[in-house]
Write a protein that holds these residues in place. Structure first.
Motif, short mmCIF file in Angstrom:
data_model
loop_
_atom_site.label_atom_id
_atom_site.label_comp_id
_atom_site.label_asym_id
_atom_site.label_seq_id
_atom_site.Cartn_x
_atom_site.Cartn_y
_atom_site.Cartn_z
N VAL A 129 0.69 -1.24 -0.18
CA VAL A 129 0.16 0.16 0.01
C VAL A 129 0.89 1.23 -0.06
O VAL A 129 1.95 1.31 0.90
CB VAL A 129 -0.87 -0.01 1.14
N PHE A 130 0.57 2.10 -1.08
CA PHE A 130 1.84 3.15 -1.09
C PHE A 130 1.09 4.36 -1.76
O PHE A 130 -0.13 4.31 -2.64
CB PHE A 130 2.95 2.71 -2.05
N GLY A 131 1.77 5.56 -1.72
CA GLY A 131 1.54 6.68 -2.33
C GLY A 131 1.11 7.87 -1.38
O GLY A 131 1.15 7.82 -0.30
N PRO A 132 1.13 9.18 -1.86
CA PRO A 132 0.59 10.32 -1.24
C PRO A 132 -0.85 9.91 -0.79
O PRO A 132 -1.68 9.31 -1.16
CB PRO A 132 0.45 11.30 -2.33
N PHE A 133 -1.17 10.57 0.16
CA PHE A 133 -2.47 10.28 1.08
C PHE A 133 -3.75 10.43 0.02
O PHE A 133 -4.62 9.77 0.39
CB PHE A 133 -2.60 11.28 2.30
N LYS A 134 -3.64 11.43 -0.87
CA LYS A 134 -5.00 11.43 -1.78
C LYS A 134 -4.81 10.64 -2.85
O LYS A 134 -5.55 10.83 -3.96
CB LYS A 134 -5.02 12.93 -1.91
N ILE A 154 -3.48 6.93 -3.08
CA ILE A 154 -3.24 5.73 -2.45
C ILE A 154 -3.48 4.48 -3.60
O ILE A 154 -4.49 4.63 -4.40
CB ILE A 154 -4.00 5.30 -1.05
N ASN A 155 -2.47 3.83 -3.72
CA ASN A 155 -2.40 2.80 -4.74
C ASN A 155 -1.93 1.27 -3.82
O ASN A 155 -1.66 1.51 -2.83
CB ASN A 155 -1.54 3.05 -5.84
N VAL A 156 -2.17 0.35 -4.50
CA VAL A 156 -1.97 -0.94 -4.07
C VAL A 156 -1.27 -1.92 -5.36
O VAL A 156 -1.59 -1.75 -6.33
CB VAL A 156 -3.28 -1.65 -3.54
N ILE A 196 -4.88 -10.51 -8.58
CA ILE A 196 -3.62 -9.75 -8.73
C ILE A 196 -3.92 -8.38 -8.82
O ILE A 196 -4.62 -7.70 -9.49
CB ILE A 196 -3.15 -10.33 -10.35
N LEU A 197 -2.89 -7.59 -7.90
CA LEU A 197 -3.04 -6.35 -7.73
C LEU A 197 -1.81 -5.44 -8.46
O LEU A 197 -0.71 -5.86 -8.17
CB LEU A 197 -3.32 -5.85 -6.18
N ARG A 198 -2.26 -4.48 -9.27
CA ARG A 198 -1.06 -3.60 -9.76
C ARG A 198 -1.62 -2.15 -9.65
O ARG A 198 -2.85 -2.15 -9.78
CB ARG A 198 -0.81 -4.01 -11.20
N PRO A 199 -0.71 -1.03 -9.66
CA PRO A 199 -1.17 0.10 -9.61
C PRO A 199 -2.29 0.51 -10.50
O PRO A 199 -2.18 0.24 -11.69
CB PRO A 199 0.09 0.91 -9.87
N LEU A 241 -10.73 -4.89 -12.99
CA LEU A 241 -11.20 -3.82 -12.09
C LEU A 241 -10.27 -2.64 -12.33
O LEU A 241 -8.88 -2.72 -11.89
CB LEU A 241 -11.35 -4.28 -10.49
N MET A 242 -10.66 -1.43 -12.96
CA MET A 242 -9.61 -0.38 -13.10
C MET A 242 -9.90 0.72 -12.05
O MET A 242 -11.21 0.93 -11.80
CB MET A 242 -9.84 0.19 -14.44
N HIS A 243 -9.12 1.38 -11.28
CA HIS A 243 -9.38 2.70 -10.59
C HIS A 243 -8.45 3.68 -10.76
O HIS A 243 -7.21 3.44 -11.31
CB HIS A 243 -9.41 2.17 -9.08
N HIS A 244 -8.64 4.78 -10.31
CA HIS A 244 -7.95 5.94 -10.19
C HIS A 244 -7.44 6.31 -8.76
O HIS A 244 -8.27 6.97 -7.98
CB HIS A 244 -8.23 7.05 -10.88
N PHE A 245 -6.42 5.77 -8.29
CA PHE A 245 -5.83 5.95 -6.81
C PHE A 245 -7.07 5.51 -5.88
O PHE A 245 -7.68 6.31 -5.07
CB PHE A 245 -5.67 7.42 -6.46
N MET A 246 -7.84 4.23 -6.05
CA MET A 246 -8.89 3.48 -5.47
C MET A 246 -10.08 4.37 -5.42
O MET A 246 -10.67 4.25 -4.66
CB MET A 246 -8.31 3.39 -4.02
N LYS A 247 -10.24 5.13 -6.44
CA LYS A 247 -11.31 5.84 -6.78
C LYS A 247 -11.88 5.79 -8.08
O LYS A 247 -10.83 5.31 -8.76
CB LYS A 247 -11.31 7.38 -6.31
N ARG A 248 -12.92 6.51 -8.55
CA ARG A 248 -13.54 6.36 -9.77
C ARG A 248 -13.52 4.88 -10.58
O ARG A 248 -12.63 4.59 -11.72
CB ARG A 248 -12.67 7.28 -10.64
N MET A 249 -13.95 3.87 -9.93
CA MET A 249 -13.76 2.50 -10.45
C MET A 249 -14.58 2.18 -11.66
O MET A 249 -15.58 2.63 -11.59
CB MET A 249 -13.90 1.61 -9.28
#
Length: 288
Positions: free
Chosen positions: A175-180, A182-184, A212-215, A245-253
């Motif tokens: 789990v990594f990235g700036p607070f706004k 976040i990616n996995v 399988i999780l990629r950014p 499943l596609m997302h933008h920093f765990m949002k807008r999935m």
């Protein structure tokens, strides 16, 4: 509290509230001096509310010791804490034992945590840093090694597509990235899982599937899903799922799924609610 000849000495006794307490003692005059804080049943949720940190949520009652060194120069804080029934994003992860440090890594909190739940055989190891603030370089960098780890914490990130996700996972996850932002990334085997797919109104059970999780991407390979009438020994009411499943920093999935179904419950709403139509549909064949 005593001040004498440029030396500060503290011994607060216990500051208590019910069974909770905090005790601060030690002295400060030279860089090598140490101040010690003993805590019992300190409410973590209350602490993170005070500092307004909710990118991820931690809760539980913390007991242990905190050591503060070099307070006259560049402070270093070491903490050795245990938290029974530690909650991560409202998911019960087990009993947490953690060493934390602030000061030895520039502007970062270092964490080395071991989490176990003996009754279920669950074991999770977490190591990495949390760097507070909004400046470049702030954010999260955590490596997670999982063995039958409770995956309920994922609900915070996936609630726009599916909810009440419950299951156990084995593998690794970063789990990594700036607070706004976040990616996995990681590779996980989901031992058993249940979820509610919001758009379909259906609960599904997954068994022994790889994730399988990629950014910005999550792939599900050849997952076997059952509806509420299905099971491992039942020929129908099941489906094989390959999904992206596609997302933008765990949002807008968004998502792209291919499903081979055998009389599986595919839609189930008892009234209109927010839907354009309602009803119960069982599906067979190939669905994309």
């Amino acid at each position: 509290i005593r001040w004498h000849d440029r030396e500060l000495e503290l011994d607060t006794g216990r500051i208590t509230q019910g069974n909770r307490y905090m005790k601060i003692f030690g002295h400060i005059s030279q860089p090598e001096d140490t101040l010690r804080v003993d805590i019992k049943d300190l409410n973590l949720e209350y602490i993170f509310n005070i500092i307004n940190f909710h990118t991820v949520d931690f809760a539980g009652e913390a007991t242990g010791h905190v050591y503060l060194r070099q307070l006259t120069e560049k402070p270093i804080i070491d903490a050795h804490i245990e938290v029974p029934h530690f909650l991560f994003n409202n998911g019960d992860m087990g009993n947490l034992a953690v060493h934390g440090n602030f000061g030895e890594r520039e502007k970062s909190i270092y964490l080395d945590a071991d989490i176990r739940e003996k009754s279920t055989g669950q074991h999770t190891q977490v190591e990495g840093t949390i760097t507070p603030g909004k400046a470049p370089g702030s954010g999260i960098e955590l490596m997670i090694k999982a063995d039958k780890t409770n995956l309920f914490f994922l609900n915070k990130f996936t609630k726009s597509i599916f909810t009440n996700f419950q299951g156990k996972g084995t593998g690794w996850c970063r789990v990594f990235g700036p607070f706004k932002q976040i990616n996995v990334e990681g590779d996980m085997l989901v031992n058993e899982a249940n979820m509610h797919v919001n758009a379909l109104g259906v609960d599904y059970h997954l068994a022994g599937d790889s994730v399988i999780l990629r950014p910005d991407n999550i792939w599900i390979r050849h997952a076997t899903a059952y509806d509420k009438l299905g099971g491992p020994d039942i020929a129908d009411h099941r489906a094989t799922v390959d999904g992206h499943l596609m997302h933008h920093f765990m949002k807008r999935m968004s998502y792209d799924f291919s499903i081979h179904a055998n009389n599986i419950l595919g839609y189930d709403f008892k009234d209109f609610g927010d839907q354009t139509f309602y009803g119960t549909i069982f599906a067979s064949g190939d669905i994309h």
